[in-house]
Enzyme design. Structure first.
Site, mmCIF file in Angstrom:
data_model
loop_
_atom_site.group_PDB
_atom_site.id
_atom_site.type_symbol
_atom_site.label_atom_id
_atom_site.label_comp_id
_atom_site.label_asym_id
_atom_site.label_seq_id
_atom_site.Cartn_x
_atom_site.Cartn_y
_atom_site.Cartn_z
ATOM 1 N N GLN A 1 1.814 0.846 5.324
ATOM 2 C CA GLN A 1 2.651 -0.045 6.153
ATOM 3 C C GLN A 1 2.072 -1.476 6.103
ATOM 4 O O GLN A 1 1.511 -1.845 5.095
ATOM 5 C CB GLN A 1 2.753 0.463 7.595
ATOM 6 N N ASP B 1 5.334 -2.604 1.997
ATOM 7 C CA ASP B 1 5.896 -2.729 0.642
ATOM 8 C C ASP B 1 5.508 -4.025 -0.052
ATOM 9 O O ASP B 1 6.264 -4.555 -0.871
ATOM 10 C CB ASP B 1 7.434 -2.601 0.675
ATOM 11 N N HIS C 1 3.778 4.087 -2.090
ATOM 12 C CA HIS C 1 2.963 3.128 -2.848
ATOM 13 C C HIS C 1 3.179 3.368 -4.339
ATOM 14 O O HIS C 1 2.958 4.470 -4.830
ATOM 15 C CB HIS C 1 1.487 3.282 -2.490
HETATM 16 P P1 GDP Z 1 3.479 -0.817 -1.284
HETATM 17 O O1 GDP Z 1 4.125 0.089 -0.299
HETATM 18 O O2 GDP Z 1 2.850 -1.999 -0.630
HETATM 19 O O3 GDP Z 1 2.525 -0.126 -2.213
HETATM 20 O O4 GDP Z 1 4.673 -1.405 -2.179
HETATM 21 P P2 GDP Z 1 5.885 -0.547 -2.838
HETATM 22 O O5 GDP Z 1 5.345 0.204 -4.002
HETATM 23 O O6 GDP Z 1 6.627 0.199 -1.810
HETATM 24 O O7 GDP Z 1 6.844 -1.725 -3.282
HETATM 25 C C1 GDP Z 1 6.457 -2.713 -4.181
HETATM 26 C C2 GDP Z 1 7.408 -2.652 -5.387
HETATM 27 O O8 GDP Z 1 7.240 -3.831 -6.167
HETATM 28 C C3 GDP Z 1 7.111 -1.506 -6.346
HETATM 29 O O9 GDP Z 1 8.302 -1.093 -6.926
HETATM 30 C C4 GDP Z 1 6.176 -2.130 -7.378
HETATM 31 O O10 GDP Z 1 6.230 -1.460 -8.636
HETATM 32 C C5 GDP Z 1 6.770 -3.506 -7.475
HETATM 33 N N1 GDP Z 1 5.818 -4.586 -7.798
HETATM 34 C C6 GDP Z 1 4.533 -4.734 -7.401
HETATM 35 N N2 GDP Z 1 4.045 -5.917 -7.818
HETATM 36 C C7 GDP Z 1 5.039 -6.523 -8.491
HETATM 37 C C8 GDP Z 1 5.170 -7.808 -9.133
HETATM 38 O O11 GDP Z 1 4.266 -8.614 -9.162
HETATM 39 N N3 GDP Z 1 6.390 -8.098 -9.686
HETATM 40 C C9 GDP Z 1 7.430 -7.221 -9.661
HETATM 41 N N4 GDP Z 1 8.567 -7.610 -10.236
HETATM 42 N N5 GDP Z 1 7.347 -6.028 -9.066
HETATM 43 C C10 GDP Z 1 6.167 -5.690 -8.486
HETATM 44 P P1 IMO Z 2 4.359 1.256 2.883
HETATM 45 O O1 IMO Z 2 2.993 1.872 3.055
HETATM 46 C C1 IMO Z 2 7.854 -0.486 4.831
HETATM 47 C C2 IMO Z 2 8.949 1.128 8.761
HETATM 48 C C3 IMO Z 2 10.245 1.890 8.882
HETATM 49 C C4 IMO Z 2 10.621 1.542 10.315
HETATM 50 C C5 IMO Z 2 9.275 1.526 11.031
HETATM 51 C C6 IMO Z 2 8.940 2.815 11.759
HETATM 52 O O2 IMO Z 2 5.091 1.758 1.705
HETATM 53 O O3 IMO Z 2 4.256 -0.222 2.958
HETATM 54 P P2 IMO Z 2 8.140 5.215 10.902
HETATM 55 O O4 IMO Z 2 8.795 6.193 9.982
HETATM 56 O O5 IMO Z 2 6.800 4.740 10.428
HETATM 57 O O6 IMO Z 2 8.102 5.663 12.324
HETATM 58 O O7 IMO Z 2 9.145 3.925 10.902
HETATM 59 O O8 IMO Z 2 8.305 1.288 10.016
HETATM 60 N N1 IMO Z 2 8.008 1.627 7.719
HETATM 61 C C7 IMO Z 2 7.777 1.006 6.553
HETATM 62 N N2 IMO Z 2 8.337 -0.098 6.030
HETATM 63 N N3 IMO Z 2 6.864 0.161 4.174
HETATM 64 C C8 IMO Z 2 6.262 1.246 4.700
HETATM 65 O O9 IMO Z 2 5.173 1.820 4.161
HETATM 66 C C9 IMO Z 2 6.758 1.750 5.934
HETATM 67 N N4 IMO Z 2 6.435 2.807 6.718
HETATM 68 C C10 IMO Z 2 7.212 2.708 7.810
HETATM 69 O O10 IMO Z 2 11.206 1.445 7.957
HETATM 70 O O11 IMO Z 2 11.138 0.235 10.356
HETATM 71 MG MG MG Z 3 5.984 0.984 0.054
#
Ligand code: GDP
Ligand code: IMO
Ligand code: MG
Length: 437
Positions: free
Chosen positions: A225, A17, A45
């Site tokens: 991840q 994330d 994502h």
């Molecule tokens: P990923 O799994 O690595 O693609 O990340 P996620 O999408 O799960 O979580 C990142 C969150 O932060 C999302 O809700 C994005 O829209 C948000 N985000 C990404 N970059 C920024 C930033 O620079 N500032 C803020 N405030 N939010 C951001």
């Molecule tokens: P993105 O791609 C954050 C975490 C789960 C748990 C551990 C194992 O959005 O960054 P699983 O279901 O994979 O067997 O769970 O991994 N986890 C993540 N945490 N971002 C993710 O994906 C995750 N995918 C799995 O919360 O701790």
């Molecule tokens: Mg994510």
């Protein structure tokens, strides 16, 4: 490798994330192919374009810009989720056809019993998985009893595989007191329809990537991840079941290591983690909750609140060793605005001794006390101000940032020893500042 293609791997440098979706979307215009190489729909994502928010779980983030996207051999595919995702993107005006998406014949398929086993095991183990059946599907792959996409798209083979496997799985779920799974006939019917729908996407993704590289094309590998969820190198057993680190791009997509030309890490300006497991810099106080609320730190896939902590440099240094970063994209800097003081963990104290390194042993990680440097905070600004700063950044680079924010970014680059390639100051596509070349 023959040919002059370029291949960049985008890797989460922390516990997932980090904002990989946003960075990939920003980089995609320069690439011809976007490839997911591991994980499954445990990923979430996010790509924000104007007021539209796209949340991708299985589809590579390049679909938003309608590039060619591939799901590699190392991914576990839940066909139910994939169809839903394709349908929901169509409603947003993004039509996914065989020109846009390909799925490797070798990718493994998630069935309802994988979800049930995941739930049952996690109730006992408390890893805090996403419940998407990821671990059990990879277990089947390792045990050589999984179903590959090539078998899934052949209705007769699919039926045979479900019939063969169902009884043993139903027994295993029952023994673990997991939730009931649908009858074999029901799954055969549901999956046959999905097989028919998804069959046109089946391809040899590895061959396609290698051919593209030979022709001088540019390939972006999208990690899911993060480094510390890697099955070998993460905080085991609180990890996922695949290999998010850069090497996973080679084994998961089917390319040789010599094909990779750069590896870019994505790190938040602080740290988050969703699920259980050690977290040395975790903040259990009001600062932690303030960052959680301001950064909307709730899981993209499960909606769970994310645990929040200060930026951890020993983690990022270790991530650099494991991945070999060309540079780092630092995201969510805006979220730290408004705090008087910012802390960065530079070392740990473990059993009375200071160390620069992320420890290997579980008890040492749990017992690691962070050693911090303090930096002055920068003002909390509304999104409109950050957008102005990002616009100015087109000319000035990081010099457009408020001074204390710039100092923070420079300090991070210096401590990790890796160039900062971009700084993200908001979720929207345009809210990013690139380092001046
Ligand atoms: P990923 O799994 O690595 O693609 O990340 P996620 O999408 O799960 O979580 C990142 C969150 O932060 C999302 O809700 C994005 O829209 C948000 N985000 C990404 N970059 C920024 C930033 O620079 N500032 C803020 N405030 N939010 C951001
Ligand atoms: P993105 O791609 C954050 C975490 C789960 C748990 C551990 C194992 O959005 O960054 P699983 O279901 O994979 O067997 O769970 O991994 N986890 C993540 N945490 N971002 C993710 O994906 C995750 N995918 C799995 O919360 O701790
Ligand atoms: Mg994510």
């Amino acid at each position: 490798m023959k040919g002059s293609g370029e291949a960049t791997v985008i890797v989460g440098a922390q516990w997932g994330d980090e904002g990989k979706g946003k960075i990939i979307d920003a980089l995609v215009p320069k690439f011809d192919l976007v490839v997911r190489y591991q994980g499954g729909n445990n990923a979430g994502h996010t790509v924000v374009v104007g007021t539209e928010k796209f949340k991708m779980h299985l589809l590579p983030s390049g679909v938003v810009r309608k590039k060619r996207n591939l799901i590699g051999a190392g991914v576990v595919v839940d066909p139910r989720v994939l169809k839903q995702e394709i349908d929901s993107l169509a409603q947003k005006g993004v039509r996914i056809d065989e020109k846009i998406l390909g799925i490797d014949f070798r990718a493994h398929v998630i069935f309802p019993w994988h979800n049930a086993l995941d739930a049952a095991r996690d109730a006992k183990k408390g890893i805090g998985t996403t419940g998407r059946g990821i671990g059990p599907a990879y277990e089947d792959r390792a045990a050589r009893s999984g179903t590959r996409f090539e078998e899934f798209v052949d209705a007769k083979v699919l039926e045979k595989r479900v019939k063969e496997g169902w009884e043993a799985k139903a027994k295993a779920v029952k023994m673990l007191e997991g939730p009931a799974i649908p009858a074999a006939e029901e799954t055969i019917k549901e999956y046959a329809a999905l097989s028919h729908f998804l069959a046109p996407f089946a391809c040899d993704a590895s061959l396609e990537i290698n051919n593209a590289l030979e022709k001088g094309r540019r390939v972006l590998f999208e990690g899911a991840q993060g480094t510390f969820l890697d099955n070998d190198f993460g905080t085991y057993p609180y990890v996922t079941s695949s290999h998010p680190i850069a090497g996973g791009a080679c084994t998961g997509a089917g390319v040789g290591p010599k094909s990779i030309t750069s590896v870019e890490g994505v790190a938040k300006a602080y740290t988050t983690r969703v699920g259980s497991g050690p977290f040395p810099t975790e903040l259990s106080d009001g600062i932690g909750s303030a960052i959680r609320e301001k950064g909307a730190e709730y899981g993209t896939t499960t909606g769970r609140p994310r645990r929040v902590g200060w930026l951890d440099i020993p983690m990022l240094r270790y991530a650099d060793y494991l991945n070999g970063f060309t540079g780092i994209h630092l995201t969510k800097l805006d979220v730290l605005g408004g705090l008087d003081v910012l802390k960065i963990c530079t070392q740990y104290e473990i059993n009375g001794k200071r160390t620069n390194y992320f420890p290997v042993k579980a008890d040492e990680i749990t017992g690691a006390k962070p050693v911090y440097v303090q930096l002055q905070g920068f003002p909390g600004l509304p999104p409109v101000e950050w957008r102005k700063i990002a616009k100015e950044g087109e000319k000035k680079g990081f010099a457009a940032l408020p001074n204390e924010a710039k100092v923070y970014v420079e300090k991070v680059g210096q401590l990790v020893g890796v160039p900062i390639l971009s700084v993200s100051v908001g979720p929207e596509r345009s809210e990013i500042i690139w380092a001046k070349k």
